[in-house]
Design a protein around this motif. Sequence first.
Motif, mmCIF file in Angstrom:
data_model
loop_
_atom_site.group_PDB
_atom_site.id
_atom_site.type_symbol
_atom_site.label_atom_id
_atom_site.label_comp_id
_atom_site.label_asym_id
_atom_site.label_seq_id
_atom_site.Cartn_x
_atom_site.Cartn_y
_atom_site.Cartn_z
ATOM 1 N N ALA A 1 87.540 4.714 6.371
ATOM 2 C CA ALA A 1 86.604 5.825 5.749
ATOM 3 C C ALA A 1 87.345 6.837 5.361
ATOM 4 N N ALA A 2 86.866 7.677 4.696
ATOM 5 C CA ALA A 2 87.483 9.190 4.193
ATOM 6 C C ALA A 2 86.687 10.374 4.682
ATOM 7 N N LEU A 3 87.225 11.583 4.655
ATOM 8 C CA LEU A 3 86.557 12.627 5.077
ATOM 9 C C LEU A 3 85.484 13.123 3.979
ATOM 10 N N THR A 4 84.449 13.558 4.604
ATOM 11 C CA THR A 4 83.152 13.956 3.596
ATOM 12 C C THR A 4 83.826 14.770 2.442
ATOM 13 N N ALA A 5 83.217 14.522 1.351
ATOM 14 C CA ALA A 5 83.437 15.918 0.207
ATOM 15 C C ALA A 5 83.294 17.151 0.635
ATOM 16 N N ALA A 6 81.893 17.442 1.378
ATOM 17 C CA ALA A 6 81.585 18.583 1.940
ATOM 18 C C ALA A 6 82.631 19.332 2.875
ATOM 19 N N PHE A 7 83.237 18.516 3.750
ATOM 20 C CA PHE A 7 84.171 19.019 4.738
ATOM 21 C C PHE A 7 85.320 19.506 3.974
ATOM 22 N N GLU A 8 85.843 18.487 2.915
ATOM 23 C CA GLU A 8 87.142 18.866 2.392
ATOM 24 C C GLU A 8 87.051 20.043 1.475
ATOM 25 N N LYS A 9 85.773 20.273 0.734
ATOM 26 C CA LYS A 9 85.561 21.189 -0.033
ATOM 27 C C LYS A 9 85.718 22.566 0.848
ATOM 28 N N PHE A 10 84.903 22.644 1.783
ATOM 29 C CA PHE A 10 84.936 23.661 3.040
ATOM 30 C C PHE A 10 86.410 23.981 3.422
ATOM 31 N N PHE A 11 87.025 23.113 3.864
ATOM 32 C CA PHE A 11 88.356 23.286 4.299
ATOM 33 C C PHE A 11 89.445 23.924 3.517
ATOM 34 N N PHE A 12 89.388 23.213 2.190
ATOM 35 C CA PHE A 12 90.387 23.870 1.346
ATOM 36 C C PHE A 12 90.003 25.263 0.576
ATOM 37 N N LYS A 13 88.736 25.641 0.811
ATOM 38 C CA LYS A 13 88.351 26.901 0.450
ATOM 39 C C LYS A 13 88.765 27.885 1.427
ATOM 40 N N VAL A 14 88.608 27.618 2.702
ATOM 41 C CA VAL A 14 89.020 28.447 3.588
ATOM 42 C C VAL A 14 90.710 28.567 3.734
#
Length: 141
Positions: free
Chosen positions: A61-74
């Motif tokens: 699978a892949a990481l969720t879009a929500a987590f990726e978006k949050f991670f890269f924002k921080v």
Amino acid sequence: MADYKKLAMAALLADGVVDEAEVKVLQKGLKGEDGKYDNDALSFLIELREAAQKKAKAAGAALTAAFEKFFFKVMGDNVLGDGHISEREVKFLSEHLLADGKIDDGEWTFLEMLNKKAKSKHASFDKMYSTFEAKRAKQKK
């Protein structure tokens, strides 16, 4: 005494993914009194992302879009806090985000954003960016 970081990480990854509801908990729980995410929060997210990537890869699978978006924002807020990318920040990116020498689509999009938004960049950033740009070109062939 219990290691609460490990406990939190285990709870977040119990089902193998960091979903949108868990991202909302992270957003509230990791934010400092000043409304920002400090280095400890970022370190936790880096460890969490690495563990989540391993679980996702094992499950195909892949990481969720929500987590990726949050991670890269921080990550972006941390690196571009003053608008400039320093040599120390390039080293940080190399050691914590690109240490495997590979760059996935999310990481590449993040580097492109840094490249565009930074008011100035240390020469080592340009070198790192060019290296990964060349790797991406080879992957596309």
